[in-house]
Design a protein around this motif. Structure first.
Motif, PDB file in Angstrom:
ATOM      1  N   THR A 150       0.692  -1.062   0.331  1.00  0.00           N
ATOM      2  CA  THR A 150       0.143   0.245   0.303  1.00  0.00           C
ATOM      3  C   THR A 150       0.823   1.155   0.080  1.00  0.00           C
ATOM      4  OG1 THR A 150      -0.107  -0.001   2.670  1.00  0.00           O
ATOM      5  CG2 THR A 150      -2.248  -1.008   1.269  1.00  0.00           C
ATOM      6  N   GLY A 151       0.342   2.441  -0.444  1.00  0.00           N
ATOM      7  CA  GLY A 151       0.794   3.657  -0.327  1.00  0.00           C
ATOM      8  C   GLY A 151       0.990   3.946   1.306  1.00  0.00           C
TER       9      GLY A 151
ATOM     10  N   CYS B 137      14.592   9.462  -5.048  1.00  0.00           N
ATOM     11  CA  CYS B 137      13.151   8.175  -4.025  1.00  0.00           C
ATOM     12  C   CYS B 137      12.395   8.410  -4.583  1.00  0.00           C
ATOM     13  CB  CYS B 137      12.918   8.440  -2.772  1.00  0.00           C
ATOM     14  SG  CYS B 137      14.234   7.761  -1.694  1.00  0.00           S
ATOM     15  N   PHE B 138      11.951   7.180  -6.059  1.00  0.00           N
ATOM     16  CA  PHE B 138      11.127   6.813  -6.716  1.00  0.00           C
ATOM     17  C   PHE B 138       9.845   6.370  -6.699  1.00  0.00           C
ATOM     18  CE2 PHE B 138      14.736   8.244  -9.535  1.00  0.00           C
ATOM     19  CZ  PHE B 138      14.977   8.906 -10.399  1.00  0.00           C
ATOM     20  N   VAL B 139       9.393   7.693  -6.181  1.00  0.00           N
ATOM     21  CA  VAL B 139       7.702   6.122  -5.236  1.00  0.00           C
ATOM     22  C   VAL B 139       6.774   5.963  -7.317  1.00  0.00           C
ATOM     23  CG1 VAL B 139       5.847   6.846  -3.794  1.00  0.00           C
ATOM     24  CG2 VAL B 139       8.262   7.415  -3.594  1.00  0.00           C
ATOM     25  N   ILE B 140       6.648   4.337  -7.549  1.00  0.00           N
ATOM     26  CA  ILE B 140       5.532   4.381  -8.629  1.00  0.00           C
ATOM     27  C   ILE B 140       4.393   3.134  -7.634  1.00  0.00           C
ATOM     28  CG2 ILE B 140       6.180   3.508 -10.456  1.00  0.00           C
ATOM     29  CD1 ILE B 140       9.112   4.157  -9.897  1.00  0.00           C
ATOM     30  N   GLY B 141       3.489   3.920  -8.720  1.00  0.00           N
ATOM     31  CA  GLY B 141       2.521   3.287  -8.176  1.00  0.00           C
ATOM     32  C   GLY B 141       1.914   1.897  -9.585  1.00  0.00           C
ATOM     33  N   ARG B 142       1.560   1.365  -9.219  1.00  0.00           N
ATOM     34  CA  ARG B 142       1.192  -0.216 -10.230  1.00  0.00           C
ATOM     35  C   ARG B 142       0.494   0.670 -11.849  1.00  0.00           C
ATOM     36  NH1 ARG B 142      -3.329  -3.212  -6.802  1.00  0.00           N
ATOM     37  NH2 ARG B 142      -4.975  -1.555  -7.456  1.00  0.00           N
ATOM     38  N   ASN B 143      -0.425   1.511 -11.481  1.00  0.00           N
ATOM     39  CA  ASN B 143      -0.844   1.553 -12.630  1.00  0.00           C
ATOM     40  C   ASN B 143       0.232   2.230 -13.671  1.00  0.00           C
ATOM     41  OD1 ASN B 143      -0.338   3.321 -10.519  1.00  0.00           O
ATOM     42  ND2 ASN B 143      -1.473   5.216 -12.329  1.00  0.00           N
ATOM     43  N   LYS B 144       1.808   2.172 -13.381  1.00  0.00           N
ATOM     44  CA  LYS B 144       2.956   2.815 -14.137  1.00  0.00           C
ATOM     45  C   LYS B 144       3.050   2.051 -15.148  1.00  0.00           C
ATOM     46  CE  LYS B 144       2.072   7.287 -12.496  1.00  0.00           C
ATOM     47  NZ  LYS B 144       2.700   8.150 -11.826  1.00  0.00           N
ATOM     48  N   LEU B 145       2.974   0.943 -14.163  1.00  0.00           N
ATOM     49  CA  LEU B 145       3.602  -0.394 -14.992  1.00  0.00           C
ATOM     50  C   LEU B 145       3.411  -0.469 -16.288  1.00  0.00           C
ATOM     51  CD1 LEU B 145       6.526  -2.316 -14.724  1.00  0.00           C
ATOM     52  CD2 LEU B 145       4.940  -3.105 -13.089  1.00  0.00           C
ATOM     53  N   VAL B 146       4.786  -1.057 -16.944  1.00  0.00           N
ATOM     54  CA  VAL B 146       3.865  -0.922 -18.400  1.00  0.00           C
ATOM     55  C   VAL B 146       5.354  -2.301 -19.425  1.00  0.00           C
ATOM     56  CG1 VAL B 146       2.934   0.365 -19.350  1.00  0.00           C
ATOM     57  CG2 VAL B 146       5.209   0.536 -19.785  1.00  0.00           C
TER      58      VAL B 146
ATOM     59  N   GLU C 272      16.910   5.035  -5.331  1.00  0.00           N
ATOM     60  CA  GLU C 272      15.625   3.949  -5.268  1.00  0.00           C
ATOM     61  C   GLU C 272      14.731   4.253  -5.123  1.00  0.00           C
ATOM     62  OE1 GLU C 272      15.060   2.401  -0.663  1.00  0.00           O
ATOM     63  OE2 GLU C 272      14.942   4.317  -0.244  1.00  0.00           O
ATOM     64  N   VAL C 273      14.089   2.948  -5.709  1.00  0.00           N
ATOM     65  CA  VAL C 273      12.704   2.481  -6.239  1.00  0.00           C
ATOM     66  C   VAL C 273      11.792   1.887  -5.836  1.00  0.00           C
ATOM     67  CG1 VAL C 273      11.655   1.905  -8.267  1.00  0.00           C
ATOM     68  CG2 VAL C 273      13.475   3.288  -8.739  1.00  0.00           C
ATOM     69  N   LEU C 274      10.518   3.009  -5.332  1.00  0.00           N
ATOM     70  CA  LEU C 274       9.186   2.202  -3.826  1.00  0.00           C
ATOM     71  C   LEU C 274       8.203   1.797  -5.101  1.00  0.00           C
ATOM     72  CD1 LEU C 274      11.628   4.113  -2.285  1.00  0.00           C
ATOM     73  CD2 LEU C 274       9.565   4.422  -0.868  1.00  0.00           C
ATOM     74  N   LEU C 275       8.328   0.441  -5.264  1.00  0.00           N
ATOM     75  CA  LEU C 275       6.591  -0.204  -6.017  1.00  0.00           C
ATOM     76  C   LEU C 275       6.243  -0.205  -5.450  1.00  0.00           C
ATOM     77  CD1 LEU C 275       9.134  -2.718  -7.729  1.00  0.00           C
ATOM     78  CD2 LEU C 275       8.694  -0.127  -8.681  1.00  0.00           C
ATOM     79  N   VAL C 276       4.413   0.205  -5.644  1.00  0.00           N
ATOM     80  CA  VAL C 276       3.371  -0.118  -4.394  1.00  0.00           C
ATOM     81  C   VAL C 276       1.775  -0.751  -5.372  1.00  0.00           C
ATOM     82  CG1 VAL C 276       1.485   2.071  -3.409  1.00  0.00           C
ATOM     83  CG2 VAL C 276       4.686   2.435  -3.619  1.00  0.00           C
ATOM     84  N   ASP C 277       2.089  -1.468  -4.688  1.00  0.00           N
ATOM     85  CA  ASP C 277       1.115  -2.608  -4.915  1.00  0.00           C
ATOM     86  C   ASP C 277      -0.405  -1.740  -5.213  1.00  0.00           C
ATOM     87  OD1 ASP C 277       0.077  -4.479  -6.778  1.00  0.00           O
ATOM     88  OD2 ASP C 277       0.212  -6.215  -4.645  1.00  0.00           O
ATOM     89  N   GLU C 278      -1.104  -0.438  -5.396  1.00  0.00           N
ATOM     90  CA  GLU C 278      -2.045   0.930  -6.078  1.00  0.00           C
ATOM     91  C   GLU C 278      -1.503   1.620  -6.482  1.00  0.00           C
ATOM     92  OE1 GLU C 278      -3.620   1.181  -0.928  1.00  0.00           O
ATOM     93  OE2 GLU C 278      -2.182   2.830  -1.999  1.00  0.00           O
ATOM     94  N   ASP C 279      -2.598   1.996  -7.469  1.00  0.00           N
ATOM     95  CA  ASP C 279      -2.803   2.927  -8.684  1.00  0.00           C
ATOM     96  C   ASP C 279      -2.811   4.366  -8.229  1.00  0.00           C
ATOM     97  OD1 ASP C 279      -3.627   0.729 -10.281  1.00  0.00           O
ATOM     98  OD2 ASP C 279      -6.040   1.637 -10.781  1.00  0.00           O
ATOM     99  N   LEU C 280      -1.278   4.859  -8.026  1.00  0.00           N
ATOM    100  CA  LEU C 280      -0.858   6.405  -7.801  1.00  0.00           C
ATOM    101  C   LEU C 280      -0.733   7.272  -9.105  1.00  0.00           C
ATOM    102  CD1 LEU C 280       0.868   4.741  -4.870  1.00  0.00           C
ATOM    103  CD2 LEU C 280      -1.491   6.233  -4.497  1.00  0.00           C
TER     104      LEU C 280
END
Length: 198
Positions: free
Chosen positions: A22-23, A118-127, A188-196
């Protein structure tokens, strides 16, 4: 969502990677990890949604042009912060980070000047691929942001794709791809399993 492949590819490129469900978990992590330093913020709906400016501001010196009255002064000061927080417009599963910017402060900060970014990245950005990441940045993220800002550009009106316009209100003026962390700066990349964010 499983982030195994992208995590492995990001680490192979030299990024430190954290995965969160989660975020809120990501925000808790950053709140604990960043302390008594200066923190610059890049324009990011993701960071806004997580309330990181207010949270980190209780025990750090924070600067964000979205929150300061003097936007230009804030952009300048954020460039000299010890830590810089931002997101991306797209992340390829192969490990490339893609960002589009209008004034350049956000992409410039990911390239030089900080001890850490630091990059905070939600799952909706992943392709899946780099080409799809560039496509997403241009045809999904940028038109949505232009509409959000009330710009009078073709992409903002229809919000369906990039028209490669020459409008004076165009917000996508530069595209930066990071193939890996820049030399001399931790990333650092923070991958978050939410749409952000967008």
């Amino acid at each position: 969502m499983k982030f195994d492949t992208v995590k492995q590819n990001l680490e192979a490129r030299g990024y430190a990677v954290q995965v969160f469900s989660t975020g809120k978990e990501a925000a808790d992590y950053l709140d604990a990890a960043i302390d008594k330093t200066s923190v610059g913020f890049g324009g990011s709906a993701t960071l806004e949604a997580l309330g990181l400016y207010e949270r980190l501001g209780t025990h750090n010196q924070t600067v964000w042009h979205w929150k300061w009255e003097d936007k230009d002064a804030a952009r300048q000061e954020a460039q000299t912060a010890g830590v810089y927080l931002t997101s991306v417009n797209a992340l390829a599963e192969t490990g490339e980070l893609v960002n589009i910017d209008g004034s350049g402060n956000r992409v410039a900060a990911t390239l030089f000047g900080h001890e850490k970014v630091c990059f905070v990245i939600g799952r909706n950005k992943l392709v899946p691929t780099y080409d799809e990441a560039v496509w997403r940045a241009r045809n999904i993220a940028a038109p949505q942001r232009a509409r959000q800002l009330g710009k009078k550009t073709p992409c903002a009106v229809k919000c369906d794709r990039c028209y490669d316009c020459r409008s004076p209100e165009r917000i996508c003026r530069g595209l930066v791809t990071l193939w890996g962390p820049m030399m001399g700066m931790a990333a650092e990349v923070l991958l978050v399993d939410e749409d952000l964010g967008l």
